[in-house]
Design a protein around this motif. Structure first.
Motif, PDB file in Angstrom:
ATOM      1  N   ASP A 192       0.810  -1.222   0.000  1.00 55.82           N
ATOM      2  CA  ASP A 192       0.000   0.000   0.000  1.00 55.82           C
ATOM      3  C   ASP A 192       0.843   1.272   0.000  1.00 55.82           C
ATOM      4  O   ASP A 192       0.337   2.343  -0.326  1.00 55.82           O
ATOM      5  CB  ASP A 192      -0.937   0.022   1.210  1.00 55.82           C
ATOM      6  N   ASP A 193       2.127   1.201   0.368  1.00 55.56           N
ATOM      7  CA  ASP A 193       2.988   2.383   0.390  1.00 55.56           C
ATOM      8  C   ASP A 193       3.493   2.772  -0.999  1.00 55.56           C
ATOM      9  O   ASP A 193       3.969   3.898  -1.193  1.00 55.56           O
ATOM     10  CB  ASP A 193       4.185   2.168   1.316  1.00 55.56           C
ATOM     11  N   PHE A 194       3.398   1.864  -1.972  1.00 48.89           N
ATOM     12  CA  PHE A 194       3.854   2.186  -3.324  1.00 48.89           C
ATOM     13  C   PHE A 194       2.961   3.278  -3.908  1.00 48.89           C
ATOM     14  O   PHE A 194       1.738   3.202  -3.840  1.00 48.89           O
ATOM     15  CB  PHE A 194       3.843   0.940  -4.217  1.00 48.89           C
ATOM     16  N   GLY A 195       3.611   4.311  -4.435  1.00 49.43           N
ATOM     17  CA  GLY A 195       2.885   5.451  -4.998  1.00 49.43           C
ATOM     18  C   GLY A 195       2.591   6.535  -3.964  1.00 49.43           C
ATOM     19  O   GLY A 195       2.158   7.623  -4.314  1.00 49.43           O
ATOM     20  N   LYS A 196       2.828   6.235  -2.681  1.00 47.21           N
ATOM     21  CA  LYS A 196       2.611   7.212  -1.601  1.00 47.21           C
ATOM     22  C   LYS A 196       3.947   7.650  -1.013  1.00 47.21           C
ATOM     23  O   LYS A 196       4.265   8.831  -0.998  1.00 47.21           O
ATOM     24  CB  LYS A 196       1.735   6.612  -0.499  1.00 47.21           C
ATOM     25  N   THR A 197       4.719   6.695  -0.517  1.00 46.69           N
ATOM     26  CA  THR A 197       6.041   6.983   0.043  1.00 46.69           C
ATOM     27  C   THR A 197       7.127   6.090  -0.549  1.00 46.69           C
ATOM     28  O   THR A 197       8.295   6.224  -0.199  1.00 46.69           O
ATOM     29  CB  THR A 197       6.036   6.821   1.581  1.00 46.69           C
ATOM     30  N   VAL A 198       6.746   5.195  -1.440  1.00 48.93           N
ATOM     31  CA  VAL A 198       7.696   4.318  -2.127  1.00 48.93           C
ATOM     32  C   VAL A 198       7.423   4.410  -3.622  1.00 48.93           C
ATOM     33  O   VAL A 198       6.268   4.307  -4.053  1.00 48.93           O
ATOM     34  CB  VAL A 198       7.568   2.855  -1.640  1.00 48.93           C
ATOM     35  N   PHE A 199       8.503   4.602  -4.398  1.00 49.40           N
ATOM     36  CA  PHE A 199       8.337   4.877  -5.822  1.00 49.40           C
ATOM     37  C   PHE A 199       9.253   4.003  -6.670  1.00 49.40           C
ATOM     38  O   PHE A 199      10.280   3.524  -6.204  1.00 49.40           O
ATOM     39  CB  PHE A 199       8.617   6.360  -6.085  1.00 49.40           C
ATOM     40  N   LEU A 200       8.866   3.835  -7.921  1.00 51.51           N
ATOM     41  CA  LEU A 200       9.612   2.976  -8.843  1.00 51.51           C
ATOM     42  C   LEU A 200      10.782   3.697  -9.498  1.00 51.51           C
ATOM     43  O   LEU A 200      11.681   3.046 -10.029  1.00 51.51           O
ATOM     44  CB  LEU A 200       8.672   2.415  -9.910  1.00 51.51           C
ATOM     45  N   THR A 201      10.771   5.033  -9.476  1.00 54.31           N
ATOM     46  CA  THR A 201      11.890   5.791 -10.038  1.00 54.31           C
ATOM     47  C   THR A 201      12.370   6.831  -9.029  1.00 54.31           C
ATOM     48  O   THR A 201      11.597   7.306  -8.187  1.00 54.31           O
ATOM     49  CB  THR A 201      11.509   6.533 -11.339  1.00 54.31           C
ATOM     50  N   LYS A 202      13.632   7.175  -9.123  1.00 55.05           N
ATOM     51  CA  LYS A 202      14.196   8.195  -8.236  1.00 55.05           C
ATOM     52  C   LYS A 202      13.557   9.556  -8.518  1.00 55.05           C
ATOM     53  O   LYS A 202      13.339  10.339  -7.599  1.00 55.05           O
ATOM     54  CB  LYS A 202      15.709   8.269  -8.403  1.00 55.05           C
ATOM     55  N   GLU A 203      13.223   9.806  -9.772  1.00 52.76           N
ATOM     56  CA  GLU A 203      12.589  11.072 -10.133  1.00 52.76           C
ATOM     57  C   GLU A 203      11.242  11.241  -9.433  1.00 52.76           C
ATOM     58  O   GLU A 203      10.912  12.325  -8.956  1.00 52.76           O
ATOM     59  CB  GLU A 203      12.419  11.183 -11.660  1.00 52.76           C
ATOM     60  N   GLN A 204      10.453  10.162  -9.382  1.00 51.82           N
ATOM     61  CA  GLN A 204       9.162  10.221  -8.686  1.00 51.82           C
ATOM     62  C   GLN A 204       9.365  10.494  -7.206  1.00 51.82           C
ATOM     63  O   GLN A 204       8.639  11.289  -6.603  1.00 51.82           O
ATOM     64  CB  GLN A 204       8.395   8.904  -8.862  1.00 51.82           C
ATOM     65  N   ALA A 205      10.355   9.859  -6.603  1.00 52.21           N
ATOM     66  CA  ALA A 205      10.649  10.061  -5.181  1.00 52.21           C
ATOM     67  C   ALA A 205      11.109  11.496  -4.923  1.00 52.21           C
ATOM     68  O   ALA A 205      10.675  12.131  -3.960  1.00 52.21           O
ATOM     69  CB  ALA A 205      11.705   9.068  -4.711  1.00 52.21           C
ATOM     70  N   GLU A 206      11.968  12.009  -5.788  1.00 55.31           N
ATOM     71  CA  GLU A 206      12.441  13.390  -5.634  1.00 55.31           C
ATOM     72  C   GLU A 206      11.295  14.380  -5.785  1.00 55.31           C
ATOM     73  O   GLU A 206      11.237  15.376  -5.053  1.00 55.31           O
ATOM     74  CB  GLU A 206      13.547  13.687  -6.642  1.00 55.31           C
ATOM     75  N   GLN A 207      10.369  14.125  -6.711  1.00 57.67           N
ATOM     76  CA  GLN A 207       9.209  14.993  -6.895  1.00 57.67           C
ATOM     77  C   GLN A 207       8.336  14.992  -5.644  1.00 57.67           C
ATOM     78  O   GLN A 207       7.890  16.039  -5.179  1.00 57.67           O
ATOM     79  CB  GLN A 207       8.384  14.566  -8.113  1.00 57.67           C
ATOM     80  N   LYS A 208       8.111  13.827  -5.065  1.00 58.66           N
ATOM     81  CA  LYS A 208       7.314  13.723  -3.845  1.00 58.66           C
ATOM     82  C   LYS A 208       8.010  14.429  -2.689  1.00 58.66           C
ATOM     83  O   LYS A 208       7.371  15.131  -1.900  1.00 58.66           O
ATOM     84  CB  LYS A 208       7.059  12.250  -3.495  1.00 58.66           C
ATOM     85  N   LEU A 209       9.319  14.291  -2.602  1.00 67.99           N
ATOM     86  CA  LEU A 209      10.095  14.952  -1.564  1.00 67.99           C
ATOM     87  C   LEU A 209       9.985  16.470  -1.701  1.00 67.99           C
ATOM     88  O   LEU A 209       9.832  17.189  -0.706  1.00 67.99           O
ATOM     89  CB  LEU A 209      11.553  14.510  -1.649  1.00 67.99           C
ATOM     90  N   LYS A 210      10.010  16.947  -2.934  1.00 66.15           N
ATOM     91  CA  LYS A 210       9.859  18.384  -3.197  1.00 66.15           C
ATOM     92  C   LYS A 210       8.477  18.855  -2.735  1.00 66.15           C
ATOM     93  O   LYS A 210       8.343  19.892  -2.092  1.00 66.15           O
ATOM     94  CB  LYS A 210      10.046  18.664  -4.685  1.00 66.15           C
ATOM     95  N   GLU A 211       7.439  18.084  -3.049  1.00 71.14           N
ATOM     96  CA  GLU A 211       6.082  18.427  -2.619  1.00 71.14           C
ATOM     97  C   GLU A 211       5.980  18.465  -1.088  1.00 71.14           C
ATOM     98  O   GLU A 211       5.359  19.362  -0.529  1.00 71.14           O
ATOM     99  CB  GLU A 211       5.076  17.412  -3.160  1.00 71.14           C
ATOM    100  N   LEU A 212       6.598  17.503  -0.434  1.00 69.49           N
ATOM    101  CA  LEU A 212       6.575  17.457   1.025  1.00 69.49           C
ATOM    102  C   LEU A 212       7.252  18.677   1.631  1.00 69.49           C
ATOM    103  O   LEU A 212       6.762  19.242   2.609  1.00 69.49           O
ATOM    104  CB  LEU A 212       7.232  16.176   1.533  1.00 69.49           C
ATOM    105  N   SER A 213       8.382  19.089   1.054  1.00 73.80           N
ATOM    106  CA  SER A 213       9.105  20.232   1.599  1.00 73.80           C
ATOM    107  C   SER A 213       8.348  21.540   1.342  1.00 73.80           C
ATOM    108  O   SER A 213       8.403  22.459   2.149  1.00 73.80           O
ATOM    109  CB  SER A 213      10.517  20.304   1.042  1.00 73.80           C
ATOM    110  N   GLU A 214       7.631  21.616   0.223  1.00 71.75           N
ATOM    111  CA  GLU A 214       6.856  22.823  -0.089  1.00 71.75           C
ATOM    112  C   GLU A 214       5.629  22.962   0.823  1.00 71.75           C
ATOM    113  O   GLU A 214       5.209  24.054   1.141  1.00 71.75           O
ATOM    114  CB  GLU A 214       6.411  22.819  -1.554  1.00 71.75           C
ATOM    115  N   ASN A 215       5.085  21.821   1.239  1.00 69.73           N
ATOM    116  CA  ASN A 215       3.892  21.835   2.083  1.00 69.73           C
ATOM    117  C   ASN A 215       4.220  21.849   3.571  1.00 69.73           C
ATOM    118  O   ASN A 215       3.332  21.760   4.398  1.00 69.73           O
ATOM    119  CB  ASN A 215       3.000  20.636   1.755  1.00 69.73           C
ATOM    120  N   GLY A 216       5.516  21.945   3.865  1.00 62.70           N
ATOM    121  CA  GLY A 216       5.999  22.134   5.223  1.00 62.70           C
ATOM    122  C   GLY A 216       5.875  21.017   6.127  1.00 62.70           C
ATOM    123  O   GLY A 216       5.871  20.954   7.243  1.00 62.70           O
TER     124      GLY A 216
END
Length: 105
Positions: free
Chosen positions: A81-105
């Motif tokens: 269930d964590d795939f697509g939420k906090t676990v990703f198939l590509t590093k780019e997807q993970a970096e994008q999610k990390l960027k979103e997390l940092s922007e939303n504080g």
């Protein structure tokens, strides 16, 4: 039939969900059931001493009083269930999610 999000030997990228988010590169070893309802990926990763923000930073105490981390020795479990939420198939997807997390504080 269970469809897995990837296959054994694939690299997946797990983001810690606590302060100090970090991306952990994990190699999928295999898949299995945690119990009758929960399916998970068994993974290996490079465990270092920087636990803050690690996906596997989850400590528990045994019945004899010893503390251990859920990712101790570089072995961990990732619920499907964590795939697509906090676990990703590509590093780019993970970096994008990390960027979103940092922007939303």
């Amino acid at each position: 039939m269970i469809v897995t999000p990837c296959k054994a030997k694939d690299i997946v990228y797990a983001i810690g969900n606590k302060d100090g988010h970090q991306i952990k590169d994990c190699t999928v070893v295999d898949f299995g059931f945690a119990d009758a309802e929960h399916f998970q990926a068994n993974v290996w990763f490079e465990c270092d001493t920087d636990c803050e923000g690690c996906y596997f930073n989850d400590w528990s105490q045994s019945h004899c009083g010893e503390w251990s981390c859920s990712g101790e020795y570089g072995m961990g479990l990732i619920p499907i269930d964590d795939f697509g939420k906090t676990v990703f198939l590509t590093k780019e997807q993970a970096e994008q999610k990390l960027k979103e997390l940092s922007e939303n504080g």
